[in-house]
Design a protein around this motif. Sequence first.
Motif, PDB file in Angstrom:
ATOM      1  N   VAL A  20       0.918  -1.160   0.123  1.00  0.00           N
ATOM      2  CA  VAL A  20       0.147  -0.098  -0.002  1.00  0.00           C
ATOM      3  C   VAL A  20       0.949   1.259   0.042  1.00  0.00           C
ATOM      4  N   THR A  21       0.167   2.305  -0.214  1.00  0.00           N
ATOM      5  CA  THR A  21       0.951   3.698  -0.365  1.00  0.00           C
ATOM      6  C   THR A  21       0.285   4.440   0.940  1.00  0.00           C
ATOM      7  N   LEU A  22       1.240   5.060   1.792  1.00  0.00           N
ATOM      8  CA  LEU A  22       0.801   5.523   3.122  1.00  0.00           C
ATOM      9  C   LEU A  22       1.484   7.006   2.741  1.00  0.00           C
ATOM     10  N   ARG A  23       0.291   7.788   3.338  1.00  0.00           N
ATOM     11  CA  ARG A  23       0.494   9.412   3.118  1.00  0.00           C
ATOM     12  C   ARG A  23       0.646   9.806   4.545  1.00  0.00           C
ATOM     13  N   ILE A  24       1.754  10.526   4.942  1.00  0.00           N
ATOM     14  CA  ILE A  24       1.908  11.202   6.304  1.00  0.00           C
ATOM     15  C   ILE A  24       2.186  12.423   6.022  1.00  0.00           C
ATOM     16  N   GLY A  25       1.114  13.310   6.722  1.00  0.00           N
ATOM     17  CA  GLY A  25       1.211  14.814   6.698  1.00  0.00           C
ATOM     18  C   GLY A  25       2.163  15.357   7.799  1.00  0.00           C
ATOM     19  N   MET A  26       2.970  16.328   7.551  1.00  0.00           N
ATOM     20  CA  MET A  26       3.985  16.583   8.401  1.00  0.00           C
ATOM     21  C   MET A  26       4.526  18.073   8.016  1.00  0.00           C
ATOM     22  N   ALA A  64      -7.314  17.913   5.471  1.00  0.00           N
ATOM     23  CA  ALA A  64      -6.496  16.863   4.678  1.00  0.00           C
ATOM     24  C   ALA A  64      -6.784  15.357   5.326  1.00  0.00           C
ATOM     25  N   LEU A  65      -7.080  15.367   6.775  1.00  0.00           N
ATOM     26  CA  LEU A  65      -7.629  14.257   7.206  1.00  0.00           C
ATOM     27  C   LEU A  65      -8.923  13.902   6.739  1.00  0.00           C
ATOM     28  N   ASP A  66     -10.010  14.635   6.661  1.00  0.00           N
ATOM     29  CA  ASP A  66     -11.122  14.613   6.199  1.00  0.00           C
ATOM     30  C   ASP A  66     -11.518  14.010   4.653  1.00  0.00           C
ATOM     31  N   SER A  67     -10.512  14.646   3.946  1.00  0.00           N
ATOM     32  CA  SER A  67     -10.230  14.153   2.521  1.00  0.00           C
ATOM     33  C   SER A  67      -9.531  12.998   2.204  1.00  0.00           C
ATOM     34  N   GLY A  68      -8.919  12.294   3.108  1.00  0.00           N
ATOM     35  CA  GLY A  68      -7.921  11.421   2.956  1.00  0.00           C
ATOM     36  C   GLY A  68      -6.701  11.748   2.326  1.00  0.00           C
ATOM     37  N   ASP A  69      -6.360  13.050   1.976  1.00  0.00           N
ATOM     38  CA  ASP A  69      -4.800  13.539   1.441  1.00  0.00           C
ATOM     39  C   ASP A  69      -3.898  12.720   2.535  1.00  0.00           C
ATOM     40  N   VAL A  70      -4.039  12.827   3.821  1.00  0.00           N
ATOM     41  CA  VAL A  70      -3.361  12.115   4.567  1.00  0.00           C
ATOM     42  C   VAL A  70      -3.766  11.106   5.329  1.00  0.00           C
ATOM     43  N   ASP A  71      -3.100   9.957   5.672  1.00  0.00           N
ATOM     44  CA  ASP A  71      -3.506   8.860   6.656  1.00  0.00           C
ATOM     45  C   ASP A  71      -3.421   9.511   8.315  1.00  0.00           C
ATOM     46  N   VAL A  72      -2.419  10.120   8.406  1.00  0.00           N
ATOM     47  CA  VAL A  72      -2.059  10.900   9.815  1.00  0.00           C
ATOM     48  C   VAL A  72      -1.326  11.972   9.576  1.00  0.00           C
ATOM     49  N   GLY A  73      -1.429  12.754  10.565  1.00  0.00           N
ATOM     50  CA  GLY A  73      -0.484  14.143  10.852  1.00  0.00           C
ATOM     51  C   GLY A  73       0.340  14.284  11.727  1.00  0.00           C
ATOM     52  N   MET A  74       1.459  15.012  11.709  1.00  0.00           N
ATOM     53  CA  MET A  74       2.408  15.380  12.692  1.00  0.00           C
ATOM     54  C   MET A  74       2.662  16.830  12.830  1.00  0.00           C
ATOM     55  N   SER A  75       2.262  17.570  13.716  1.00  0.00           N
ATOM     56  CA  SER A  75       2.759  18.824  13.926  1.00  0.00           C
ATOM     57  C   SER A  75       2.035  19.433  15.320  1.00  0.00           C
ATOM     58  N   VAL A  76       2.255  20.660  15.439  1.00  0.00           N
ATOM     59  CA  VAL A  76       1.643  21.358  16.699  1.00  0.00           C
ATOM     60  C   VAL A  76       0.242  21.801  15.944  1.00  0.00           C
ATOM     61  N   PHE A  77      -0.849  21.121  16.442  1.00  0.00           N
ATOM     62  CA  PHE A  77      -2.274  21.586  15.782  1.00  0.00           C
ATOM     63  C   PHE A  77      -3.060  22.308  17.049  1.00  0.00           C
ATOM     64  N   GLY A  78      -3.923  23.145  16.379  1.00  0.00           N
ATOM     65  CA  GLY A  78      -4.817  23.692  17.356  1.00  0.00           C
ATOM     66  C   GLY A  78      -6.096  22.726  17.508  1.00  0.00           C
TER      67      GLY A  78
END
Length: 230
Positions: A20-26, A64-78
């Motif tokens: 599979v292809t994994l998409r990590i938002g960073m 990005a999470l809602d659309s499925g553009d990324v499977d997970v995201g890493m950052s300082v989020f609000g």
Amino acid sequence: MHIHAFTFAPPSFDPAKASVTLRIGMSDDNEIVFLPTIIRALQKRAPHIRVIARPVSHLNICTALDSGDVDVGMSVFGELSNWHASEVLHEQGYGCLYDRHHHQESKRLTLKRYLQSQQVIVTFDGALEGKIDRILAAQKVQREVQIGTTRFATLPHLVKGSNLVASLPELIGRVLAKNHGLAFCALPFDVPPGLPRLAWHKRNDADPINQWLRKIIIEAVQKEIKQILS
């Protein structure tokens, strides 16, 4: 009449065979600091998996999470939506990145020197002020921010050979200082620590691939932090 109960096993996932292809938002600081370790961990356990790192910040993580553009995201989020889940990855302070050859202090900038220095910051929304400026304003002082960029990777190229000072999270500061022959020290005033998080959509809570990916990321982050701070 007999009623038969059926149990359904969750889809199986064999990392060694998966393709599979994994998409990590960073955010790019996390990409610089953690992506190499994450990739090595994934390749070791799942040699056929492909990975795409995509840019995210507090401005676009929910979309990005809602659309499925990324499977997970890493950052300082609000604030995330109710249908998102997250886990704090670590806690980190902030510091200064600077060229020691253009500052009198070799190990640590004083508050006076910090405020006198021209500043460069990372800004995702185009503003030339942020949390640090609000903290300084509460102390009745102000810094001079002259330059804003959207990429942490740009900072060492701006700082090196100049009197610019960049205020940034500790881990990316230490990595950039080491890789580019620059100095890094703690800020000369107190700033509440940042709490980078790993975020995902709750529809993937029980997804075996997403669960496995989150576990790999958490382990890789902890491993890399120990290496940087050792």
